[in-house]
Motif scaffolding. Structure first.
Motif, short mmCIF file in Angstrom:
data_model
loop_
_atom_site.label_atom_id
_atom_site.label_comp_id
_atom_site.label_asym_id
_atom_site.label_seq_id
_atom_site.Cartn_x
_atom_site.Cartn_y
_atom_site.Cartn_z
N LYS A 4 9.21 0.15 -0.43
CA LYS A 4 10.16 0.60 -0.66
C LYS A 4 11.54 -0.29 0.43
CE LYS A 4 7.63 4.41 -2.94
NZ LYS A 4 7.73 5.35 -3.05
N ILE A 5 12.74 -0.65 -0.49
CA ILE A 5 13.89 -1.32 0.00
C ILE A 5 15.18 -0.10 -0.71
CG2 ILE A 5 15.56 -2.35 0.18
CD1 ILE A 5 13.12 -4.33 0.36
N GLU A 6 16.15 0.57 0.31
CA GLU A 6 17.24 1.41 -0.39
C GLU A 6 18.15 1.06 0.70
OE1 GLU A 6 16.68 6.11 -0.17
OE2 GLU A 6 15.20 6.21 1.20
N ARG A 7 19.43 1.11 0.62
CA ARG A 7 20.70 0.60 0.77
C ARG A 7 20.99 2.74 1.68
NH1 ARG A 7 24.47 -3.06 1.14
NH2 ARG A 7 23.08 -4.46 -0.46
N LEU A 8 21.74 2.30 2.78
CA LEU A 8 21.79 3.68 3.57
C LEU A 8 23.34 3.48 3.23
CD1 LEU A 8 19.58 4.37 6.20
CD2 LEU A 8 19.90 5.49 3.86
N SER A 9 24.07 1.85 3.74
CA SER A 9 25.36 1.90 3.35
C SER A 9 25.96 1.02 3.00
CB SER A 9 26.09 2.71 4.66
OG SER A 9 25.70 1.81 6.06
N GLN A 10 26.85 -0.24 3.79
CA GLN A 10 27.19 -1.61 3.20
C GLN A 10 26.25 -1.90 4.42
OE1 GLN A 10 31.13 -2.71 2.78
NE2 GLN A 10 30.69 -5.08 3.21
N ASP A 11 26.23 -1.96 5.55
CA ASP A 11 25.78 -2.97 6.47
C ASP A 11 24.20 -1.91 6.95
OD1 ASP A 11 27.30 -4.75 6.87
OD2 ASP A 11 28.56 -3.36 8.40
N LYS A 12 24.22 -1.40 6.04
CA LYS A 12 22.52 -0.34 6.69
C LYS A 12 22.02 -0.42 6.01
CE LYS A 12 22.61 2.92 9.99
NZ LYS A 12 22.60 4.22 10.47
N ILE A 13 19.81 -0.73 5.69
CA ILE A 13 19.13 -0.32 4.90
C ILE A 13 18.20 0.45 5.35
CG2 ILE A 13 19.43 -2.19 3.11
CD1 ILE A 13 17.60 -3.56 4.09
N ARG A 14 17.25 1.36 4.55
CA ARG A 14 15.92 1.62 4.74
C ARG A 14 14.79 1.21 3.81
NH1 ARG A 14 16.54 7.22 4.96
NH2 ARG A 14 16.17 7.48 2.81
N ILE A 15 14.02 0.61 4.77
CA ILE A 15 12.91 0.02 4.30
C ILE A 15 11.36 0.86 4.60
CG2 ILE A 15 11.35 -1.92 3.90
CD1 ILE A 15 13.50 -3.63 5.30
N PHE A 16 11.01 1.59 3.21
CA PHE A 16 9.44 2.68 3.57
C PHE A 16 8.45 1.04 3.62
CE2 PHE A 16 6.13 5.62 1.72
CZ PHE A 16 6.29 5.33 3.22
N LEU A 17 6.88 1.35 4.98
CA LEU A 17 5.96 0.41 4.41
C LEU A 17 4.78 1.33 4.28
CD1 LEU A 17 6.83 -2.11 7.04
CD2 LEU A 17 6.65 -2.42 4.51
N THR A 18 4.48 1.53 3.58
CA THR A 18 2.68 2.02 3.88
C THR A 18 1.87 1.64 4.76
OG1 THR A 18 1.65 1.33 1.60
CG2 THR A 18 2.79 2.71 1.20
N PHE A 19 0.95 1.90 4.65
CA PHE A 19 0.02 1.60 5.93
C PHE A 19 -0.79 0.54 5.47
CE2 PHE A 19 0.28 5.41 8.12
CZ PHE A 19 0.51 4.99 9.44
N ASP A 20 -0.94 0.73 3.62
CA ASP A 20 -1.94 -0.37 2.76
C ASP A 20 -0.29 -1.54 2.98
OD1 ASP A 20 -4.30 1.22 1.43
OD2 ASP A 20 -2.56 1.63 0.51
N ASP A 21 0.96 -2.02 2.57
CA ASP A 21 1.52 -2.84 3.26
C ASP A 21 1.01 -3.69 4.38
OD1 ASP A 21 3.14 -2.24 0.84
OD2 ASP A 21 4.55 -1.46 1.72
N LEU A 22 1.04 -2.23 5.46
CA LEU A 22 0.72 -3.42 7.10
C LEU A 22 -0.50 -3.79 6.79
CD1 LEU A 22 1.54 -1.20 9.38
CD2 LEU A 22 3.28 -2.78 8.17
N LEU A 23 -1.92 -3.91 5.94
CA LEU A 23 -3.38 -3.75 5.97
C LEU A 23 -3.18 -4.87 5.23
CD1 LEU A 23 -6.07 -3.22 6.57
CD2 LEU A 23 -6.49 -2.08 4.97
N GLU A 24 -2.72 -5.23 3.81
CA GLU A 24 -2.78 -6.54 3.25
C GLU A 24 -2.45 -7.96 4.10
OE1 GLU A 24 -0.16 -5.23 -0.97
OE2 GLU A 24 -1.40 -4.16 -0.98
#
Length: 204
Positions: A2-22
């Motif tokens: 999941k990706i969301e924008r925090l500001s014009q120059d900043k984003i946050r990405i959430f990786l589940t452990f399944d995302d890493l495992l894949e």
């Protein structure tokens, strides 16, 4: 992912452990400079561009937070690279579009974060936590229209950690928000002893 924008120059990405495992990546690999991690970062930047129009150009500051039972949070800030006098700097002629200048900060948080849509759900989970004698601690925040309960596992019997997560998941959902983000962008409702205070002041 999941990706969301925090500001014009900043984003946050959430990786589940399944995302890493894949992708064949272990949590510990995020601390290493290996091709699989570089490929994952490129994939994240491609998705950030397609979903949010975020251009990963110039220097990037990358903060990686490991969260218990939830996954990993990656915060990318554009144009925040600190170059030290003894660091090597790439010449423009050597620049490669697929290579990012990155300053990576890695942190591991043991704080368990769960989000709840309704205040009634917060009250319900707190009552169950108290009845089960799992914890009376916690911090409560309001953020993006949700209530976030933050719990420190070090204050909870380690043998009951899975029971704690199962109970929280029954009423809410794991969130990628970090305490630093909550303190900066959210509102602190109860700074300590949230479970105890809510059970004390609300009847069920």
């Amino acid at each position: 992912m999941k990706i969301e924008r925090l500001s014009q120059d900043k984003i946050r990405i959430f990786l589940t452990f399944d995302d890493l495992l894949e992708r064949g990546i272990q949590k510990e690999d995020m601390w290493r400079e290996i091709p699989k991690v570089n490929e994952l970062f490129s994939e994240m930047m491609d998705q950030a561009h397609s979903e949010l129009g975020f251009e990963a150009s110039g220097p990037l500051a990358v903060e990686v937070f490991a969260l218990p039972a939830q996954g990993m949070v990656v915060i990318v800030t554009r144009g925040k690279l600190n170059v030290h006098a003894d660091d090597s700097v790439h010449d423009d002629e050597d620049a490669d579009e697929d290579v990012y200048e990155m300053e990576v900060t890695l942190e591991q948080s043991d704080i368990v974060m769960y989000a709840f849509r309704d205040f009634e759900d917060v009250l319900a989970v707190c009552r169950r936590l108290q009845q089960s004698e799992l914890t009376e601690d916690g911090r409560l925040f309001a953020y993006n229209g949700k209530y976030i309960l933050a719990l420190d596992p070090s204050l909870i019997d380690s043998t009951r950690h899975n029971a704690l997560i199962a109970l929280l998941a029954e009423f809410g959902e794991a969130t990628s928000v970090t305490e630093a983000v909550l303190e900066e962008y959210g509102k602190t409702i109860i700074n300590a002893g949230a479970v105890r205070e809510l059970c004390k002041h609300f009847t069920f």
